[in-house]
Design a protein around this motif. Structure first.
Motif, PDB file in Angstrom:
ATOM      1  N   PHE A   1       7.303   2.956   6.630  1.00 40.04           N
ATOM      2  CA  PHE A   1       5.940   2.735   7.112  1.00 40.04           C
ATOM      3  C   PHE A   1       5.865   2.845   8.631  1.00 40.04           C
ATOM      4  CE2 PHE A   1       2.238   0.701   8.650  1.00 40.04           C
ATOM      5  CZ  PHE A   1       1.267   1.216   7.808  1.00 40.04           C
ATOM      6  N   HIS A   2       6.872   2.328   9.328  1.00 39.23           N
ATOM      7  CA  HIS A   2       6.873   2.448  10.789  1.00 39.23           C
ATOM      8  C   HIS A   2       6.866   3.931  11.195  1.00 39.23           C
ATOM      9  CE1 HIS A   2       7.061  -1.601  12.369  1.00 39.23           C
ATOM     10  NE2 HIS A   2       7.863  -1.935  11.376  1.00 39.23           N
ATOM     11  N   GLN A   3       7.642   4.754  10.459  1.00 41.12           N
ATOM     12  CA  GLN A   3       7.666   6.199  10.769  1.00 41.12           C
ATOM     13  C   GLN A   3       6.301   6.827  10.493  1.00 41.12           C
ATOM     14  OE1 GLN A   3      10.902   7.520   8.312  1.00 41.12           O
ATOM     15  NE2 GLN A   3      12.430   6.658   9.692  1.00 41.12           N
ATOM     16  N   LEU A   4       5.711   6.438   9.342  1.00 44.25           N
ATOM     17  CA  LEU A   4       4.391   6.976   8.977  1.00 44.25           C
ATOM     18  C   LEU A   4       3.367   6.602  10.037  1.00 44.25           C
ATOM     19  CD1 LEU A   4       2.538   8.278   6.719  1.00 44.25           C
ATOM     20  CD2 LEU A   4       2.183   5.952   5.910  1.00 44.25           C
ATOM     21  N   PHE A   5       3.418   5.343  10.458  1.00 37.29           N
ATOM     22  CA  PHE A   5       2.435   4.851  11.425  1.00 37.29           C
ATOM     23  C   PHE A   5       2.605   5.564  12.770  1.00 37.29           C
ATOM     24  CE2 PHE A   5       0.542   1.871  14.427  1.00 37.29           C
ATOM     25  CZ  PHE A   5      -0.663   1.609  13.799  1.00 37.29           C
ATOM     26  N   SER A   6       3.854   5.723  13.215  1.00 37.42           N
ATOM     27  CA  SER A   6       4.034   6.345  14.533  1.00 37.42           C
ATOM     28  C   SER A   6       3.772   7.849  14.477  1.00 37.42           C
ATOM     29  CB  SER A   6       5.400   6.029  15.138  1.00 37.42           C
ATOM     30  OG  SER A   6       6.391   6.341  14.222  1.00 37.42           O
ATOM     31  N   SER A   7       3.902   8.481  13.298  1.00 36.34           N
ATOM     32  CA  SER A   7       3.578   9.915  13.205  1.00 36.34           C
ATOM     33  C   SER A   7       2.067  10.129  13.296  1.00 36.34           C
ATOM     34  CB  SER A   7       4.089  10.504  11.881  1.00 36.34           C
ATOM     35  OG  SER A   7       3.224  10.147  10.815  1.00 36.34           O
ATOM     36  N   GLY A   8       1.294   9.148  12.812  1.00 36.00           N
ATOM     37  CA  GLY A   8      -0.164   9.262  12.825  1.00 36.00           C
ATOM     38  C   GLY A   8      -0.682  10.313  11.852  1.00 36.00           C
ATOM     39  N   VAL A   9       0.183  10.800  10.962  1.00 31.56           N
ATOM     40  CA  VAL A   9      -0.229  11.867  10.030  1.00 31.56           C
ATOM     41  C   VAL A   9      -0.497  11.266   8.651  1.00 31.56           C
ATOM     42  CG1 VAL A   9       0.472  14.016   8.901  1.00 31.56           C
ATOM     43  CG2 VAL A   9       1.125  13.566  11.279  1.00 31.56           C
ATOM     44  N   THR A  10      -1.692  11.506   8.120  1.00 31.33           N
ATOM     45  CA  THR A  10      -2.041  11.019   6.784  1.00 31.33           C
ATOM     46  C   THR A  10      -1.601  12.048   5.745  1.00 31.33           C
ATOM     47  OG1 THR A  10      -3.935   9.851   7.666  1.00 31.33           O
ATOM     48  CG2 THR A  10      -3.958  10.296   5.308  1.00 31.33           C
ATOM     49  N   PRO A  11      -0.747  11.656   4.774  1.00 28.79           N
ATOM     50  CA  PRO A  11      -0.327  12.617   3.740  1.00 28.79           C
ATOM     51  C   PRO A  11      -1.535  13.114   2.933  1.00 28.79           C
ATOM     52  CG  PRO A  11       1.001  10.611   3.662  1.00 28.79           C
ATOM     53  CD  PRO A  11      -0.146  10.333   4.575  1.00 28.79           C
ATOM     54  N   PRO A  12      -1.438  14.329   2.372  1.00 26.06           N
ATOM     55  CA  PRO A  12      -2.574  14.848   1.602  1.00 26.06           C
ATOM     56  C   PRO A  12      -2.764  14.099   0.288  1.00 26.06           C
ATOM     57  CG  PRO A  12      -0.705  16.325   1.443  1.00 26.06           C
ATOM     58  CD  PRO A  12      -0.319  15.266   2.434  1.00 26.06           C
ATOM     59  N   ALA A  13      -3.978  14.203  -0.267  1.00 19.76           N
ATOM     60  CA  ALA A  13      -4.271  13.552  -1.544  1.00 19.76           C
ATOM     61  C   ALA A  13      -3.643  14.331  -2.689  1.00 19.76           C
ATOM     62  CB  ALA A  13      -5.777  13.481  -1.733  1.00 19.76           C
TER      63      ALA A  13
ATOM     64  N   HIS B   1       0.839  -1.205   0.000  1.00 23.12           N
ATOM     65  CA  HIS B   1       0.000   0.000   0.000  1.00 23.12           C
ATOM     66  C   HIS B   1       0.876   1.257   0.000  1.00 23.12           C
ATOM     67  CE1 HIS B   1      -3.105  -2.755   2.089  1.00 23.12           C
ATOM     68  NE2 HIS B   1      -3.300  -2.748   0.793  1.00 23.12           N
ATOM     69  N   LEU B   2       1.944   1.238   0.783  1.00 23.15           N
ATOM     70  CA  LEU B   2       2.835   2.399   0.885  1.00 23.15           C
ATOM     71  C   LEU B   2       3.470   2.718  -0.464  1.00 23.15           C
ATOM     72  CD1 LEU B   2       4.340   4.331   3.017  1.00 23.15           C
ATOM     73  CD2 LEU B   2       6.238   2.763   2.709  1.00 23.15           C
ATOM     74  N   LEU B   3       3.929   1.676  -1.167  1.00 26.56           N
ATOM     75  CA  LEU B   3       4.595   1.915  -2.448  1.00 26.56           C
ATOM     76  C   LEU B   3       3.598   2.358  -3.514  1.00 26.56           C
ATOM     77  CD1 LEU B   3       7.175  -0.982  -2.449  1.00 26.56           C
ATOM     78  CD2 LEU B   3       7.574   1.403  -1.997  1.00 26.56           C
ATOM     79  N   PHE B   4       2.349   1.903  -3.376  1.00 26.24           N
ATOM     80  CA  PHE B   4       1.310   2.342  -4.325  1.00 26.24           C
ATOM     81  C   PHE B   4       0.985   3.815  -4.070  1.00 26.24           C
ATOM     82  CE2 PHE B   4      -3.258   2.843  -5.388  1.00 26.24           C
ATOM     83  CZ  PHE B   4      -3.160   2.626  -6.755  1.00 26.24           C
ATOM     84  N   CYS B   5       0.753   4.160  -2.793  1.00 24.67           N
ATOM     85  CA  CYS B   5       0.419   5.538  -2.431  1.00 24.67           C
ATOM     86  C   CYS B   5       0.512   5.666  -0.907  1.00 24.67           C
ATOM     87  CB  CYS B   5      -0.988   5.869  -2.920  1.00 24.67           C
ATOM     88  SG  CYS B   5      -1.617   7.413  -2.246  1.00 24.67           S
ATOM     89  N   PRO B   6       1.404   6.521  -0.399  1.00 22.31           N
ATOM     90  CA  PRO B   6       1.533   6.673   1.058  1.00 22.31           C
ATOM     91  C   PRO B   6       0.215   7.080   1.723  1.00 22.31           C
ATOM     92  CG  PRO B   6       3.365   7.722  -0.061  1.00 22.31           C
ATOM     93  CD  PRO B   6       2.397   7.325  -1.125  1.00 22.31           C
ATOM     94  N   ARG B   7      -0.581   7.881   0.995  1.00 23.72           N
ATOM     95  CA  ARG B   7      -1.874   8.281   1.587  1.00 23.72           C
ATOM     96  C   ARG B   7      -2.785   7.059   1.747  1.00 23.72           C
ATOM     97  NH1 ARG B   7      -5.502  12.311   2.620  1.00 23.72           N
ATOM     98  NH2 ARG B   7      -7.615  12.090   1.813  1.00 23.72           N
ATOM     99  N   GLN B   8      -2.782   6.182   0.733  1.00 19.79           N
ATOM    100  CA  GLN B   8      -3.615   4.982   0.833  1.00 19.79           C
ATOM    101  C   GLN B   8      -3.175   4.142   2.041  1.00 19.79           C
ATOM    102  OE1 GLN B   8      -3.092   1.263  -1.239  1.00 19.79           O
ATOM    103  NE2 GLN B   8      -4.987   1.611  -2.387  1.00 19.79           N
ATOM    104  N   ALA B   9      -1.852   4.000   2.210  1.00 17.80           N
ATOM    105  CA  ALA B   9      -1.338   3.215   3.344  1.00 17.80           C
ATOM    106  C   ALA B   9      -1.802   3.806   4.664  1.00 17.80           C
ATOM    107  CB  ALA B   9       0.189   3.175   3.288  1.00 17.80           C
ATOM    108  N   ALA B  10      -1.775   5.149   4.771  1.00 12.53           N
ATOM    109  CA  ALA B  10      -2.185   5.795   6.024  1.00 12.53           C
ATOM    110  C   ALA B  10      -3.695   5.668   6.235  1.00 12.53           C
ATOM    111  CB  ALA B  10      -1.768   7.256   6.003  1.00 12.53           C
TER     112      ALA B  10
END
Ligand code: SF4
Length: 249
Positions: free
Chosen positions: A184-196, A16-25
């Motif tokens: 992904f671990h950084q994205l998950f622990s930040s809790g911030v969803t990147p914008p579309a 999911h992250l490689l497809f789109c970081p926003r989708q992963a979040a």
């Protein structure tokens, strides 16, 4: 850094992250999910792969739906298929007569005497990006840690082609996979969803009706870019001062 059980992330999150970081979040941080034709087809393909029982085919034991985990990289998930093939006839007898747990012990005891091959089922045809190869490589990192074995290659089986594509786990693919897990671990622990940010791939994304990239992304993406631009300017400012001074002198 080894992770705890509570910190493990699903293998699918890397794809999911490689497809789109926003989708992963959206899926793994905000816990949103929506099915479309592509995800339903993929789900059925995996279910069929996991439903069948283990089998012995010649000198290869085919194990389906094997639970995977890596504490080193903080990953958890399941392999569609893992094949175990011994390098000689003595181990072939072990393969035929030993229950699964015993087989794993035999591989751990003599890793060089076995060939371990993960196989992942995918709908459609090979993708232009690295996501499928990274997901398979992440499975391999788990297997290597669990069985203390070295795995040189695996396979992706695409529904449309109906044949296997070999994947070599070289240093580059391993580095990409480890980096994706850390990201992904950084994205998950930040809790911030990147914008579309709308792009052609959004049209194949199951979350498009929840994400609304053409509408929601406009303002948020612009704010995000403005923030990045301001940050870049503030970082460049000190470097430009000496040049200004020299020109004016
Ligand atoms: S619709 Fe587009 S921006 Fe939104 S999650 Fe899907 S791929 Fe990412």
């Amino acid at each position: 850094m080894p992770y705890t059980e509570a910190e493990l992330i699903p293998l699918s999150a890397l794809q999911h992250l490689l497809f789109c970081p926003r989708q992963a979040a959206l899926i793994h941080v905000e816990q949103l999910w929506a099915e479309n034709r592509l995800t339903v087809e993929g789900m059925h393909l995996h279910r069929r792969a996991h439903e069948a029982t283990d089998e012995l085919r010649g000198d290869t034991r085919i194990v389906r739906g094997l639970a995977l985990r890596s504490l080193a990289h903080g990953l958890v998930g399941m392999a569609d298929i893992v094949e175990f093939t011994p390098n000689d006839e003595t181990r072939a007898t072990t393969l035929r007569t030993t229950p699964l747990r015993g087989l794993f012990q035999a591989v751990k005891a003599e890793p060089a005497a076995w060939q371990v091959t993960p196989v992942e089922y995918k709908r459609g045809k090979p993708k232009s990006d690295e996501s499928d190869r990274v997901q398979l490589c992440a499975q391999t990192l788990c297997l290597e840690e669990m069985l203390m074995v070295k795995i040189a290659e695996g396979s992706l089986f695409y529904g449309k082609r109906k044949r296997r594509t070999r994947v070599l786990f070289d240093a580059e693919l391993r580095a990409t996979t480890v980096a994706a897990a850390e990201r992904f671990h950084q994205l998950f622990s930040s809790g911030v969803t990147p914008p579309a940010v709308y792009s052609a791939k959004c049209d194949n994304c199951s979350l498009i009706s929840l994400c609304l990239p053409k509408i929601a992304g406009r303002g948020l993406a612009q704010q995000f870019l403005n923030r990045q631009f301001s940050l870049a300017l503030s970082m460049e400012a000190p470097r430009s001062d000496p040049d200004d001074h020299e020109e004016s002198a």
